[in-house]
Design a protein around this motif. Structure first.
Motif, PDB file in Angstrom:
ATOM      1  N   ASP A 119       0.434  -1.110   0.430  1.00 54.50           N
ATOM      2  CA  ASP A 119      -0.058  -0.246  -0.341  1.00 54.50           C
ATOM      3  C   ASP A 119       0.910   1.470   0.117  1.00 54.50           C
ATOM      4  N   ALA A 120       0.532   2.519  -0.790  1.00 51.92           N
ATOM      5  CA  ALA A 120       1.156   3.634  -1.413  1.00 51.92           C
ATOM      6  C   ALA A 120       0.766   3.885   0.763  1.00 51.92           C
ATOM      7  N   ASP A 121       1.705   5.348   0.810  1.00 49.32           N
ATOM      8  CA  ASP A 121       0.930   6.707   2.056  1.00 49.32           C
ATOM      9  C   ASP A 121      -0.657   6.246   1.375  1.00 49.32           C
ATOM     10  N   GLY A 122      -1.183   6.960   3.006  1.00 45.83           N
ATOM     11  CA  GLY A 122      -2.751   7.380   2.704  1.00 45.83           C
ATOM     12  C   GLY A 122      -3.359   6.194   2.281  1.00 45.83           C
ATOM     13  N   ALA A 123      -3.025   5.529   2.100  1.00 47.90           N
ATOM     14  CA  ALA A 123      -3.981   4.187   1.107  1.00 47.90           C
ATOM     15  C   ALA A 123      -5.344   4.435   1.462  1.00 47.90           C
ATOM     16  N   ALA A 124      -6.145   3.805   1.114  1.00 49.95           N
ATOM     17  CA  ALA A 124      -7.757   3.716   1.636  1.00 49.95           C
ATOM     18  C   ALA A 124      -8.480   2.818   0.521  1.00 49.95           C
ATOM     19  N   ASP A 125      -9.323   2.148   1.279  1.00 50.58           N
ATOM     20  CA  ASP A 125      -9.819   0.767   1.730  1.00 50.58           C
ATOM     21  C   ASP A 125     -11.570   1.469   1.318  1.00 50.58           C
TER      22      ASP A 125
END
Length: 133
Positions: free
Chosen positions: A66-72
């Motif tokens: 996951d990249a920084d700040g990833a969201a689900d």
């Protein structure tokens, strides 16, 4: 623990807060038979919102890269539910979701807020807080 936000097609949801909260409860009884990761199932405005927001907050991946700040993202025909786990970026996520909801004329629900405020598009290209009565 995550910070949860939701955008929705305003024509699909009740405008009054009590009825909206009932609608929200019904919508978030996730059906195990449906896949909730395909933006194509959503309205065109929700698809455009997703494309814009995913550029800033990419989707969480299955492989753990996951990249920084990833969201689900949980994507349904009339809403997109988002979980943000990077607490250092929660304020930026809230601002981006609010801004893009207004841009795409979507409703916005601050699920994790103690106030649980619901915003609806206004005629000026912004959002207004939904009526509580």
């Amino acid at each position: 623990m995550s910070y949860d936000l939701m955008v929705f097609a305003p024509e699909a949801a009740p405008a009054k807060r009590p009825a909206f909260l009932d609608w929200y409860d019904e919508q978030t009884e996730w059906d195990d038979d449906l896949a909730y990761d395909d933006p194509a199932v959503a309205t065109p405005a929700l698809q455009a919102f997703y494309a814009d927001l995913a550029a800033e907050f990419p989707p969480i991946t299955d492989d753990g890269t996951d990249a920084d700040g990833a969201a689900d993202y949980t994507i349904a025909p009339a809403l997109i539910y988002m979980n943000f786990v990077d607490w250092d970026r929660v304020d930026a996520a809230w601002e981006a979701v609010h801004r893009l909801a207004a841009k795409h004329e979507l409703g916005f629900f601050d699920v994790s807020s103690d106030l649980g405020e619901v915003w609806l598009p206004d005629r000026k290209g912004g959002l207004r807080i939904a009526s509580s009565d």
